[in-house]
Design a protein around this motif. Structure first.
Motif, PDB file in Angstrom:
ATOM      1  N   GLY A   1      85.722  18.423 -80.729  1.00  0.00           N
ATOM      2  CA  GLY A   1      85.887  19.867 -80.762  1.00  0.00           C
ATOM      3  C   GLY A   1      86.812  20.333 -79.660  1.00  0.00           C
ATOM      4  O   GLY A   1      87.251  19.539 -78.814  1.00  0.00           O
ATOM      5  N   ALA A   2      87.114  21.633 -79.675  1.00  0.00           N
ATOM      6  CA  ALA A   2      88.071  22.166 -78.703  1.00  0.00           C
ATOM      7  C   ALA A   2      87.660  23.567 -78.281  1.00  0.00           C
ATOM      8  O   ALA A   2      86.976  24.293 -79.020  1.00  0.00           O
ATOM      9  N   VAL A   3      88.105  23.934 -77.095  1.00  0.00           N
ATOM     10  CA  VAL A   3      87.915  25.280 -76.554  1.00  0.00           C
ATOM     11  C   VAL A   3      89.262  25.781 -76.055  1.00  0.00           C
ATOM     12  O   VAL A   3      89.980  25.053 -75.371  1.00  0.00           O
ATOM     13  N   ALA A   4      89.618  27.006 -76.404  1.00  0.00           N
ATOM     14  CA  ALA A   4      90.854  27.620 -75.920  1.00  0.00           C
ATOM     15  C   ALA A   4      90.506  28.885 -75.159  1.00  0.00           C
ATOM     16  O   ALA A   4      89.587  29.616 -75.540  1.00  0.00           O
ATOM     17  N   THR A   5      91.225  29.144 -74.073  1.00  0.00           N
ATOM     18  CA  THR A   5      90.999  30.354 -73.283  1.00  0.00           C
ATOM     19  C   THR A   5      92.325  31.029 -72.985  1.00  0.00           C
ATOM     20  O   THR A   5      93.377  30.396 -73.026  1.00  0.00           O
ATOM     21  N   ILE A   6      92.249  32.312 -72.665  1.00  0.00           N
ATOM     22  CA  ILE A   6      93.451  33.055 -72.306  1.00  0.00           C
ATOM     23  C   ILE A   6      93.111  34.121 -71.270  1.00  0.00           C
ATOM     24  O   ILE A   6      92.048  34.739 -71.323  1.00  0.00           O
ATOM     25  N   ALA A   7      93.993  34.301 -70.313  1.00  0.00           N
ATOM     26  CA  ALA A   7      93.940  35.407 -69.361  1.00  0.00           C
ATOM     27  C   ALA A   7      95.313  36.057 -69.368  1.00  0.00           C
ATOM     28  O   ALA A   7      96.330  35.372 -69.296  1.00  0.00           O
ATOM     29  N   ASP A   8      95.323  37.392 -69.466  1.00  0.00           N
ATOM     30  CA  ASP A   8      96.592  38.115 -69.563  1.00  0.00           C
ATOM     31  C   ASP A   8      96.592  39.268 -68.574  1.00  0.00           C
ATOM     32  O   ASP A   8      96.033  40.329 -68.836  1.00  0.00           O
TER      33      ASP A   8
ATOM     34  N   GLU B   1      74.533  16.979 -71.210  1.00  0.00           N
ATOM     35  CA  GLU B   1      73.396  17.474 -71.993  1.00  0.00           C
ATOM     36  C   GLU B   1      73.824  17.811 -73.415  1.00  0.00           C
ATOM     37  O   GLU B   1      73.032  17.684 -74.367  1.00  0.00           O
ATOM     38  N   SER B   2      75.095  18.225 -73.581  1.00  0.00           N
ATOM     39  CA  SER B   2      75.621  18.562 -74.911  1.00  0.00           C
ATOM     40  C   SER B   2      76.142  17.337 -75.643  1.00  0.00           C
ATOM     41  O   SER B   2      76.619  17.455 -76.781  1.00  0.00           O
ATOM     42  N   GLY B   3      76.074  16.170 -75.005  1.00  0.00           N
ATOM     43  CA  GLY B   3      76.541  14.942 -75.633  1.00  0.00           C
ATOM     44  C   GLY B   3      78.001  14.625 -75.398  1.00  0.00           C
ATOM     45  O   GLY B   3      78.541  13.673 -75.967  1.00  0.00           O
ATOM     46  N   VAL B   4      78.692  15.430 -74.565  1.00  0.00           N
ATOM     47  CA  VAL B   4      80.113  15.212 -74.288  1.00  0.00           C
ATOM     48  C   VAL B   4      80.271  14.149 -73.207  1.00  0.00           C
ATOM     49  O   VAL B   4      79.621  14.213 -72.156  1.00  0.00           O
ATOM     50  N   ARG B   5      81.154  13.181 -73.450  1.00  0.00           N
ATOM     51  CA  ARG B   5      81.388  12.116 -72.471  1.00  0.00           C
ATOM     52  C   ARG B   5      82.800  12.150 -71.886  1.00  0.00           C
ATOM     53  O   ARG B   5      83.023  11.638 -70.778  1.00  0.00           O
ATOM     54  N   SER B   6      83.752  12.719 -72.620  1.00  0.00           N
ATOM     55  CA  SER B   6      85.137  12.752 -72.128  1.00  0.00           C
ATOM     56  C   SER B   6      85.772  14.090 -72.472  1.00  0.00           C
ATOM     57  O   SER B   6      85.343  14.775 -73.408  1.00  0.00           O
ATOM     58  N   CYS B   7      86.796  14.444 -71.703  1.00  0.00           N
ATOM     59  CA  CYS B   7      87.478  15.716 -71.973  1.00  0.00           C
ATOM     60  C   CYS B   7      88.834  15.736 -71.298  1.00  0.00           C
ATOM     61  O   CYS B   7      89.105  14.959 -70.367  1.00  0.00           O
ATOM     62  N   VAL B   8      89.685  16.606 -71.789  1.00  0.00           N
ATOM     63  CA  VAL B   8      90.977  16.846 -71.164  1.00  0.00           C
ATOM     64  C   VAL B   8      91.304  18.331 -71.330  1.00  0.00           C
ATOM     65  O   VAL B   8      90.991  18.926 -72.369  1.00  0.00           O
ATOM     66  N   THR B   9      91.874  18.938 -70.286  1.00  0.00           N
ATOM     67  CA  THR B   9      92.258  20.352 -70.325  1.00  0.00           C
ATOM     68  C   THR B   9      93.742  20.476 -70.046  1.00  0.00           C
ATOM     69  O   THR B   9      94.243  19.921 -69.064  1.00  0.00           O
TER      70      THR B   9
ATOM     71  N   THR C   1      94.654  27.921 -71.771  1.00  0.00           N
ATOM     72  CA  THR C   1      94.176  26.546 -71.607  1.00  0.00           C
ATOM     73  C   THR C   1      93.607  26.048 -72.934  1.00  0.00           C
ATOM     74  O   THR C   1      93.060  26.835 -73.722  1.00  0.00           O
ATOM     75  N   VAL C   2      93.755  24.756 -73.159  1.00  0.00           N
ATOM     76  CA  VAL C   2      93.142  24.094 -74.311  1.00  0.00           C
ATOM     77  C   VAL C   2      92.360  22.902 -73.784  1.00  0.00           C
ATOM     78  O   VAL C   2      92.917  22.066 -73.066  1.00  0.00           O
ATOM     79  N   SER C   3      91.083  22.844 -74.117  1.00  0.00           N
ATOM     80  CA  SER C   3      90.232  21.728 -73.694  1.00  0.00           C
ATOM     81  C   SER C   3      89.739  20.985 -74.925  1.00  0.00           C
ATOM     82  O   SER C   3      89.231  21.606 -75.867  1.00  0.00           O
TER      83      SER C   3
END
Length: 236
Positions: free
Chosen positions: A35-42, A101-109, A120-122
């Motif tokens: 899965g992925a998460v995207a954020t923005i600040a403007d 706790e959510s089962g996530v073991r790896s990530c990249v942002t 940002t995209v994680s």
């Protein structure tokens, strides 16, 4: 006469749609991620978040709340931050505990900055292993294009606002010119001085210049001195 500006969807709706699409497409382009998460600040402290799965949204929220995690680290460094295995990761204890706790073991942002916009995209994986390869792959391209599109949207909306202001000014100009002519005639003053009279009244009464001009024109020059005095208020 200038053409009527094209109707646009609200900025918040357009930004949310772009951000959601970025997260969904990024997840599809990286088979190793869950899965992925995207954020923005403007141009402000608030950062909007969108996630492909409800369980992933808190992973961004905890980072933004405490200022510690891959997202803040990537923004501070200005480059991608990769974690191959959160089980052995020593950074970001709060984020790390929630991710495991959510089962996530790896990530990249991946962070992107352009013209005051921060995106940002994680990407997250259920298995350990580097996800850094996505930086130079389709996800990196998608994120760059999304950031560019957001900048383009903002500039376009700014241009539409300028067009609207110009149209308002063009519609107001005839009545302002007419009011200035009346002031010139009654007070026997020059054009610049007549305009200054109208502008002073506008400032003192906190009314738009066009509204003041319309009031002067409605008086048709009759008793203009007292009319101007009444418009200007007791401080005139």
């Amino acid at each position: 006469m200038l053409p009527e500006p094209e109707r646009q969807e609200p900025e918040t709706t357009s930004t949310a749609r772009r951000l959601s699409l970025l997260a969904e497409q990024s997840a599809r382009c990286a088979p190793a991620c869950c899965g992925a998460v995207a954020t923005i600040a403007d141009s402000g402290p608030e950062r909007r978040v969108t996630a492909t799965h409800p369980d992933l949204a808190p992973l961004a929220s905890v980072q933004l709340a405490c200022g510690d995690g891959p997202i803040p680290s990537a923004l501070d460094a200005g480059e991608p931050v990769d974690t191959e295995d959160l089980l052995t990761e020593e950074r970001w204890p709060g984020y790390r505990a929630l991710a495991l706790e959510s089962g996530v073991r790896s990530c990249v942002t991946l962070p992107f900055r352009r013209s005051g916009i921060e995106v940002t995209v994680s990407l997250y994986g259920y298995r350990p292993g580097s996800l850094e390869h996505v930086v130079r792959g389709p996800v990196g391209i998608l994120a760059k294009e999304t950031t560019t599109g957001l900048v383009r949207d903002r500039r376009y909306r700014a241009a539409l606002a300028e067009v609207e202001q110009l149209e308002t000014a063009l519609r107001s100009r005839p009545v302002i010119d007419q009011a200035s002519g009346i002031v010139m005639h009654v007070l026997a003053c020059e054009p610049d001085a007549a305009f200054d009279v109208l502008r002073t009244i506008s400032q003192r009464t906190n009314r738009k210049l066009a509204d003041v001009a319309e009031a002067v024109v409605r008086a048709k020059g009759r008793g203009l001195e007292s009319e101007l005095s009444a418009l200007a208020g007791p401080d005139s």
